[in-house]
Design an enzyme around this catalytic site. Structure first.
Site, PDB file in Angstrom:
ATOM      1  N   HIS A 135     -16.449 -52.777 -67.514  1.00 36.28           N
ATOM      2  CA  HIS A 135     -15.065 -52.673 -67.986  1.00 36.28           C
ATOM      3  C   HIS A 135     -14.400 -54.031 -68.229  1.00 36.28           C
ATOM      4  CE1 HIS A 135     -14.683 -48.315 -67.449  1.00 36.28           C
ATOM      5  NE2 HIS A 135     -15.369 -48.460 -66.336  1.00 36.28           N
ATOM      6  N   CYS A 176     -18.710 -47.338 -70.491  1.00 34.19           N
ATOM      7  CA  CYS A 176     -18.915 -46.680 -69.199  1.00 34.19           C
ATOM      8  C   CYS A 176     -19.521 -45.280 -69.353  1.00 34.19           C
ATOM      9  CB  CYS A 176     -17.604 -46.659 -68.412  1.00 34.19           C
ATOM     10  SG  CYS A 176     -17.844 -46.295 -66.649  1.00 34.19           S
ATOM     11  N   GLU A 208     -12.431 -54.515 -70.499  1.00 34.38           N
ATOM     12  CA  GLU A 208     -11.076 -54.221 -70.990  1.00 34.38           C
ATOM     13  C   GLU A 208     -10.050 -54.090 -69.864  1.00 34.38           C
ATOM     14  OE1 GLU A 208     -12.442 -50.115 -69.846  1.00 34.38           O
ATOM     15  OE2 GLU A 208     -13.375 -51.946 -70.659  1.00 34.38           O
TER      16      GLU A 208
END
Length: 303
Positions: free
Chosen positions: A233, A142, A235
């Site tokens: 993202h 990011c 994760e």
């Protein structure tokens, strides 16, 4: 094989409940192999949540990993107690002479600031340059990816008309990439950002791996700098976007609900996680690439 994390780190209990094998220091010392050394530069305000998300994915590898939690030296956290940071984290100044097989740089909630106005930007430049001499392979996430693309390639970012916020379909552009081994042709990816990268400013040294016609670039390979850049993202856990939405609601920011997250687009429903398998695949592939290519002697990294 297990992941070794700092003793008593709160993520330990969460990972064990999820079936991730976690190793304590005593047991790790008896393993007759060289564990991979991976560092996590955590720039997010909620340190505990972020470290849990990444250790969950790193810990699923069949290899032994020693994880070092790192924070910027020149920054005081407003959201994490200093005692917690001193117990579980090391500053970059404390690890800058170490070598790492892999290093992760997270996002940071400073999307509205020009890079040069970020208070710790001078140290960030040092860290980015340091990855080229002390890290075998880096994953930038990011804001971390935007910063690295700006620093290494002069890539220009721009503010989108509206925030990309939700779970969007993405296309795998380079299925032969070792980082995308086992990926579906398209996949759901959580997105939460105001900025995108101008494609015209991308260096020819970069290769787009995952893309979206709706919300733009997602993942790029950067072999020249031994790095991958993930602008979104994978994760995230299933509550990450929902909690961000609730926070914005309390702050009266008028943020609409994240798209494609809640069943029937109803924020009262429990969010569905439709990206988990690809998150695990990405990190297992990344760690496998590191394992296959990193020098056996740690000190040879960067030479």
């Amino acid at each position: 094989m297990p992941i070794r994390i700092p003793d008593h780190l709160p993520a330990h209990k969460t990972l064990e409940r999820e079936g991730i094998v976690v190793m304590d220091s005593t047991r790790a010392a008896r393993q007759d192999i060289r564990p991979l050394q991976i560092g996590l530069l955590n720039l997010m305000p909620n340190k505990e949540r972020t470290e849990t998300q990444f250790t969950r994915l790193i810990g699923a590898t069949p290899l032994q990993v020693d994880l070092t939690l790192v924070r910027v030296t020149d920054h005081k956290s407003k959201n994490t107690p200093e005692d917690y940071l001193k117990t579980f984290y090391r500053t970059w100044e404390e690890v800058r002479r170490q070598k790492f097989d892999g290093f992760i740089v997270t996002g940071a909630p400073i999307a509205n600031l020009p890079f040069e106005e970020v208070r710790y930007w001078p140290e960030m430049i040092d860290i980015l340059n340091w990855t080229q001499t002390h890290v075998h392979h880096t994953m930038f996430i990011c804001w971390g990816a935007q910063a690295a693309l700006h620093h290494f390639h002069g890539a220009r970012r721009y503010r989108m008309e509206k925030k990309a916020f939700g779970v969007y379909r993405h296309k795998v552009v380079k299925p032969a990439s070792p980082y995308l081994r086992g990926f579906s042709d398209d996949l759901a990816v959580p997105v939460s950002r105001y900025n995108d990268i101008e494609r015209e400013s991308l260096s020819p040294d970069l290769e787009v791996l995952i893309d979206s016609p709706e919300v733009g670039l997602c993942m790029l390979d950067d072999p020249k700098h031994r790095a991958v850049h993930m602008l979104n993202h994978l994760e995230y856990d299933n509550r990450s976007l929902a909690d961000e939405y609730e926070r914005d609601q309390k702050a009266a920011l008028g943020t609409p609900p994240p798209v494609n997250l809640f069943p029937n687009d109803d924020p009262a429903q429990v969010p569905e996680n439709r990206w988990r398998s690809h998150a695990f695949l990405l990190f297992q592939n990344w760690i496998n690439v590191i394992y296959q290519t990193t020098p056996f002697e740690l000190e040879q990294i960067g030479e």
